[in-house]
Motif scaffolding. Structure first.
Motif, PDB file in Angstrom:
ATOM      1  N   GLU A   1       0.931  -1.346  -0.030  1.00 56.75           N
ATOM      2  CA  GLU A   1       0.002  -0.020  -0.086  1.00 56.75           C
ATOM      3  C   GLU A   1       0.915   1.341   0.153  1.00 56.75           C
ATOM      4  O   GLU A   1       1.813   1.307   0.645  1.00 56.75           O
ATOM      5  N   LEU A   2       0.560   2.231  -0.768  1.00 55.30           N
ATOM      6  CA  LEU A   2       1.307   3.449  -1.009  1.00 55.30           C
ATOM      7  C   LEU A   2       0.214   4.597  -1.176  1.00 55.30           C
ATOM      8  O   LEU A   2      -0.231   4.726  -2.165  1.00 55.30           O
ATOM      9  N   ASP A   3       0.481   5.492  -0.170  1.00 57.48           N
ATOM     10  CA  ASP A   3      -0.825   6.569  -0.367  1.00 57.48           C
ATOM     11  C   ASP A   3      -0.225   8.055  -0.585  1.00 57.48           C
ATOM     12  O   ASP A   3      -0.774   8.704  -0.275  1.00 57.48           O
ATOM     13  N   LYS A   4       1.259   7.888  -1.037  1.00 57.26           N
ATOM     14  CA  LYS A   4       1.775   9.133  -1.399  1.00 57.26           C
ATOM     15  C   LYS A   4       2.642   8.842  -2.701  1.00 57.26           C
ATOM     16  O   LYS A   4       3.001   7.822  -2.958  1.00 57.26           O
ATOM     17  N   VAL A   5       2.849   9.993  -3.498  1.00 59.61           N
ATOM     18  CA  VAL A   5       3.836   9.898  -4.482  1.00 59.61           C
ATOM     19  C   VAL A   5       5.256   9.785  -4.123  1.00 59.61           C
ATOM     20  O   VAL A   5       5.879  10.963  -4.397  1.00 59.61           O
ATOM     21  N   ASP A   6       5.761   8.749  -3.521  1.00 55.61           N
ATOM     22  CA  ASP A   6       7.186   8.527  -3.218  1.00 55.61           C
ATOM     23  C   ASP A   6       7.395   7.022  -3.186  1.00 55.61           C
ATOM     24  O   ASP A   6       6.922   6.233  -2.394  1.00 55.61           O
ATOM     25  N   PHE A   7       8.461   6.884  -3.773  1.00 56.10           N
ATOM     26  CA  PHE A   7       8.982   5.394  -3.974  1.00 56.10           C
ATOM     27  C   PHE A   7      10.029   5.096  -3.063  1.00 56.10           C
ATOM     28  O   PHE A   7      10.772   3.921  -3.084  1.00 56.10           O
ATOM     29  N   THR A   8      10.383   5.788  -2.054  1.00 49.44           N
ATOM     30  CA  THR A   8      11.584   5.677  -1.359  1.00 49.44           C
ATOM     31  C   THR A   8      11.541   4.502  -0.687  1.00 49.44           C
ATOM     32  O   THR A   8      10.329   4.122   0.162  1.00 49.44           O
ATOM     33  N   GLY A   9      12.541   3.537  -0.655  1.00 45.23           N
ATOM     34  CA  GLY A   9      12.408   2.286  -0.103  1.00 45.23           C
ATOM     35  C   GLY A   9      12.049   1.168  -0.623  1.00 45.23           C
ATOM     36  O   GLY A   9      11.988  -0.063  -0.285  1.00 45.23           O
TER      37      GLY A   9
END
Length: 331
Positions: free
Chosen positions: A162-170
Motif C-alpha cells: 500500500e502506498l498513499d503518497k507519490v514517493d517510492f523511497t525504500g
C-alpha cells in the motif's frame, strides 16, 4: 442537329473513359504482385500483437486486392528479437515492423517522443508531429513511419505494498527504460530482471512492484501475484508500424495509398477500442483479487506532472533535436 450533338457527346465521353480512366484501371490490374513480410516485436496471441496487427493485415489484404498488394505475418521475437527488429527492417530482411518505438531509440532517439504524446494519432497528423517523426525515421534509419496505435493513457505501476503518497523511497521496482527516470525521481530502487522472472520476484518479495502497460499482465499470469494497480495511467503507447523506406519507394502510388489508408483507419479504430479493452481488463483483474489503488486527485495530478516533466527532460537531454516535437504533441 440534336442527333449530331448527342453522337459527339457520346464520342467525347468514350474518349475520356479510354484515355483517362481506362489506362489507370488497367495499370492497377497489371501491377506486379507484391507480398509484404510483416514482423512483430511480441509473441502472437497476446494483447501486444492481437488484435491490432492482425486488424491492419486484414485491411491491407482486403484493400490491396485491387492493386495486387498483400501482407503476410512471418513471426515475432523468435525470428528477430525486439531490439533487433529495427536493424532487420533497415536491412530489408523484413518489409514491415509492428514494434514499439522505444526499442529503437538507440538509432532514432527522437522516437521516444511517441510515448510522451498527449494527443491522439489523428491529432498528431494534424499538428505536424507525424511528419516530423517520419522525417527522423527516414533520415536516421531508412524507414517510413506508418502509424501509432491510439492506446492512451497506456502505462501503470503495479504494487504489492500500500502506498498513499507519490514517493517510492525504500521500494524496489522492476523497471525498463520507460520508467527508470520516474522511479529515480521518486526515490525508488531500480531492479532489472527478465519479464519471465517477474512472477517469481514478486512471490519472493525480491521486488515490491513493477511498471507495465495498462493491459496485458494476465498474459504473464501476474494477476496471481499482484495486489494493486497503483495510481493513474500515464503516457501513450509507443506501439507503431514502420516500413522499409526502399520497399515503400518501390511500391506503386496506389499500393502506398492502400497502406496509408489502412494506417489511418488503425489510428481511429485503436483509439476508439481502447477504453472498452481497459474496462474489460479491470473487470477481469477485480475477479482475481487485484485492486485499483486510487490516490487523491492532488497526488494523481502530481504523478502525471512528474511523468511528463521527467520524460521530456530525459528525452531532450539525449536528443535535443526532438524539441520541436514537444509543442506538437502537448495539449
Amino acid at each position: 442537329m440534336k442527333k449530331i450533338l448527342m453522337a459527339t457527346l457520346i464520342t467525347l465521353l468514350a474518349s475520356v473513359c479510354v484515355s483517362g480512366f481506362g489506362p489507370a484501371t488497367a495499370q492497377a490490374a497489371d501491377m506486379k504482385p507484391v507480398e509484404l513480410k510483416i514482423w512483430s516485436a511480441w509473441i502472437p496471441d497476446t494483447f501486444s500483437t492481437d488484435p491490432f496487427m492482425h486488424m491492419f493485415n486484414d485491411m491491407v489484404n482486403e484493400k490491396g486486392k485491387a492493386v495486387n498488394l498483400s501482407i503476410k505475418f512471418i513471426g515475432g521475437p523468435e525470428v528477430f528479437k525486439a531490439f533487433d527488429g529495427i536493424e532487420a527492417l533497415r536491412k530489408g530482411l523484413v518489409d514491415v515492423a509492428y514494434t514499439a518505438s522505444v526499442y529503437h531509440t538507440g538509432t532514432v532517439p527522437e522516437a521516444r517522443a511517441l510515448i510522451l504524446s498527449q494527443l491522439t494519432p489523428m491529432e498528431e497528423r494534424e499538428t505536424g508531429a507525424y511528419d516530423l517523426i517520419d522525417k527522423f525515421h527516414r533520415e536516421k534509419a531508412g524507414i517510413h513511419y506508418l502509424c501509432r496505435l491510439g492506446l492512451q493513457p497506456y502505462f501503470n505501476f503495479y504494487m504489492n505494498k500500500e502506498l498513499d503518497k507519490v514517493d517510492f523511497t525504500g521500494l524496489k521496482l522492476r523497471s525498463t527504460p520507460a520508467y527508470d527516470h520516474i522511479i529515480k525521481h521518486l526515490g525508488g530502487a531500480i531492479i532489472r530482471t527478465q519479464m519471465s522472472e517477474v512472477y517469481t520476484a514478486l512471490e519472493r518479495g525480491t521486488i515490491d512492484g513493477y511498471g507495465f502497460p495498462t493491459l496485458g499482465i494476465a498474459d504473464h499470469k501476474l494477476e496471481e501475484v499482484t495486489k494493486y494497480v497503483w495510481g493513474p495511467a500515464f503516457y501513450s503507447s509507443p506501439t507503431s508500424l514502420f516500413i522499409n523506406l526502399a520497399k515503400w519507394d518501390s511500391l506503386a502510388e496506389e499500393q502506398r495509398a492502400v497502406l496509408t489508408e489502412a494506417a489511418k483507419e488503425l489510428d481511429i479504430k485503436s483509439t476508439e477500442m481502447f477504453a472498452d479493452y481497459v474496462k474489460k481488463d479491470r473487470e477481469l483483474l477485480a475477479k482475481t483479487g487485484v485492486e485499483i489503488y486510487k490516490l487523491s486527485p492532488e497526488d494523481e495530478q502530481a504523478l502525471l506532472e512528474i511523468t511528463n516533466k521527467t520524460g521530456w527532460d530525459m528525452l531532450l537531454e539525449k536528443a535535443p533535436d526532438a524539441a520541436p516535437l514537444k509543442p506538437l504533441m502537448s495539449k
